[in-house]
Design an enzyme around this catalytic site. Structure first.
Site, PDB file in Angstrom:
ATOM      1  N   ARG A  89      -0.999 -26.071 -44.595  1.00  0.00           N
ATOM      2  CA  ARG A  89      -1.630 -27.134 -45.364  1.00  0.00           C
ATOM      3  C   ARG A  89      -2.747 -26.621 -46.255  1.00  0.00           C
ATOM      4  NH1 ARG A  89      -0.145 -31.644 -42.264  1.00  0.00           N
ATOM      5  NH2 ARG A  89      -1.033 -33.635 -42.768  1.00  0.00           N
ATOM      6  N   ARG A 134      -1.233 -46.239 -36.015  1.00  0.00           N
ATOM      7  CA  ARG A 134      -1.772 -44.887 -35.845  1.00  0.00           C
ATOM      8  C   ARG A 134      -3.254 -44.909 -36.165  1.00  0.00           C
ATOM      9  NH1 ARG A 134       1.392 -39.889 -38.593  1.00  0.00           N
ATOM     10  NH2 ARG A 134      -0.698 -39.411 -39.340  1.00  0.00           N
ATOM     11  N   ARG A 145      -7.127 -38.304 -46.619  1.00  0.00           N
ATOM     12  CA  ARG A 145      -5.961 -37.438 -46.404  1.00  0.00           C
ATOM     13  C   ARG A 145      -5.258 -37.131 -47.727  1.00  0.00           C
ATOM     14  NH1 ARG A 145      -3.942 -40.863 -42.222  1.00  0.00           N
ATOM     15  NH2 ARG A 145      -1.820 -40.435 -42.835  1.00  0.00           N
TER      16      ARG A 145
HETATM   17  P1  ADP Z   1       0.115 -36.988 -42.577  1.00  0.00           P
HETATM   18  O1  ADP Z   1       1.069 -36.108 -43.309  1.00  0.00           O
HETATM   19  O2  ADP Z   1       0.445 -38.445 -42.720  1.00  0.00           O
HETATM   20  O3  ADP Z   1      -1.327 -36.667 -42.830  1.00  0.00           O
HETATM   21  P2  ADP Z   1       0.574 -35.507 -40.110  1.00  0.00           P
HETATM   22  O4  ADP Z   1       1.273 -36.065 -38.918  1.00  0.00           O
HETATM   23  O5  ADP Z   1       1.238 -34.409 -40.849  1.00  0.00           O
HETATM   24  O6  ADP Z   1       0.331 -36.783 -41.024  1.00  0.00           O
HETATM   25  O7  ADP Z   1      -0.901 -35.021 -39.694  1.00  0.00           O
HETATM   26  C1  ADP Z   1      -1.818 -35.853 -39.037  1.00  0.00           C
HETATM   27  C2  ADP Z   1      -3.151 -35.128 -38.880  1.00  0.00           C
HETATM   28  O8  ADP Z   1      -2.975 -33.962 -38.057  1.00  0.00           O
HETATM   29  C3  ADP Z   1      -3.769 -34.592 -40.171  1.00  0.00           C
HETATM   30  O9  ADP Z   1      -4.498 -35.565 -40.856  1.00  0.00           O
HETATM   31  C4  ADP Z   1      -4.656 -33.464 -39.636  1.00  0.00           C
HETATM   32  O10 ADP Z   1      -5.849 -33.951 -39.056  1.00  0.00           O
HETATM   33  C5  ADP Z   1      -3.818 -32.896 -38.509  1.00  0.00           C
HETATM   34  N1  ADP Z   1      -2.971 -31.784 -38.999  1.00  0.00           N
HETATM   35  C6  ADP Z   1      -1.616 -31.758 -39.081  1.00  0.00           C
HETATM   36  N2  ADP Z   1      -1.181 -30.582 -39.571  1.00  0.00           N
HETATM   37  C7  ADP Z   1      -2.296 -29.837 -39.812  1.00  0.00           C
HETATM   38  C8  ADP Z   1      -2.520 -28.548 -40.337  1.00  0.00           C
HETATM   39  N3  ADP Z   1      -1.509 -27.746 -40.739  1.00  0.00           N
HETATM   40  N4  ADP Z   1      -3.804 -28.110 -40.441  1.00  0.00           N
HETATM   41  C9  ADP Z   1      -4.826 -28.870 -40.043  1.00  0.00           C
HETATM   42  N5  ADP Z   1      -4.685 -30.108 -39.563  1.00  0.00           N
HETATM   43  C10 ADP Z   1      -3.433 -30.600 -39.450  1.00  0.00           C
END
Ligand code: ADP
Length: 194
Positions: A89, A134, A145
């Site tokens: 990310r 959620r 986000r």
């Molecule tokens: P969305 O794509 O709707 O933000 P995700 O399920 O992918 O939902 O992620 C939810 C949360 O999990 C993110 O907002 C973050 O806090 C955390 N998260 C997920 N993947 C990562 C990552 N690669 N690095 C840091 N935080 C992450």
């Protein structure tokens, strides 16, 4: 066997598409969001640390995220292929993933970028908030986000684009149509590389 990444803004539907794409290509989806949520549910130490960041829409610190992914990708069921959803990310995570895969003598085959309009993203996220409740689907957290996606994750897409492995898929419309477009686009990209 294919090693794939799916990247898209929050609300782009990447989690749903990841499930269908992975099934089609015979690989397992690995979602960092899901992994974190299961740690939170199971009240692990990592879950407790991650939760504070997730609830604010912030990224969980790289050292926690990278370690969690490294552990998951060491499992036997993903040795020959996987579809990463939600990782990397940011560009530091991209570098960590490069190092991890290099250590295993593995390479990425394709990155699917699921594109959608901001307005559609927000509508979908608010709808999901009503349906699933959620805790990170509130309006200010959603805005944060989306902002982080633009600032931190777009550069990841650019870096993979420079490597010539990004396939862009229009993420608008209904679920089946998007899945069909993605399968066709990935299939033809992989076909041209063989
Ligand atoms: P969305 O794509 O709707 O933000 P995700 O399920 O992918 O939902 O992620 C939810 C949360 O999990 C993110 O907002 C973050 O806090 C955390 N998260 C997920 N993947 C990562 C990552 N690669 N690095 C840091 N935080 C992450």
């Amino acid at each position: 066997m294919t090693r794939m990444i799916i990247i898209g803004a929050p609300g782009s539907g990447k989690g749903t598409q990841a499930e269908y794409l992975a099934a089609h290509f015979g690989i397992l989806p690995v979602s960092t969001g899901e992994l974190f949520r299961s740690h939170v549910r199971e009240l692990t130490e990592l879950g407790a640390e991650a939760r504070a960041f997730m609830d604010k829409g912030e990224l969980v610190p790289d050292r926690l995220t990278d370690a969690m992914v490294a552990r998951r990708l060491a499992d036997d069921d993903v040795r020959n292929g996987f579809l990463l959803d939600g990782y990397p990310r940011n560009v530091a995570q991209l570098a960590a993933l490069d190092a991890l895969l290099e250590g295993k003598g593995q390479r990425l085959d394709v990155v699917v970028q699921l594109a959608a309009e901001d307005e559609e993203l927000v509508q979908r996220l608010l709808k999901r908030a009503r349906e699933q409740g959620r805790s990170d689907d509130t309006a200010p957290v959603i805005r944060r986000r989306l902002e982080l996606y633009r600032e931190e994750t777009q550069p990841v897409v650019s870096a993979y684009s420079e490597r010539g492995i990004v396939v862009e898929v229009d993420g608008g419309g209904d679920r089946e149509a998007i899945t069909e477009r993605a399968i066709a686009a990935v299939g033809s990209f992989l076909g041209t590389r063989q």
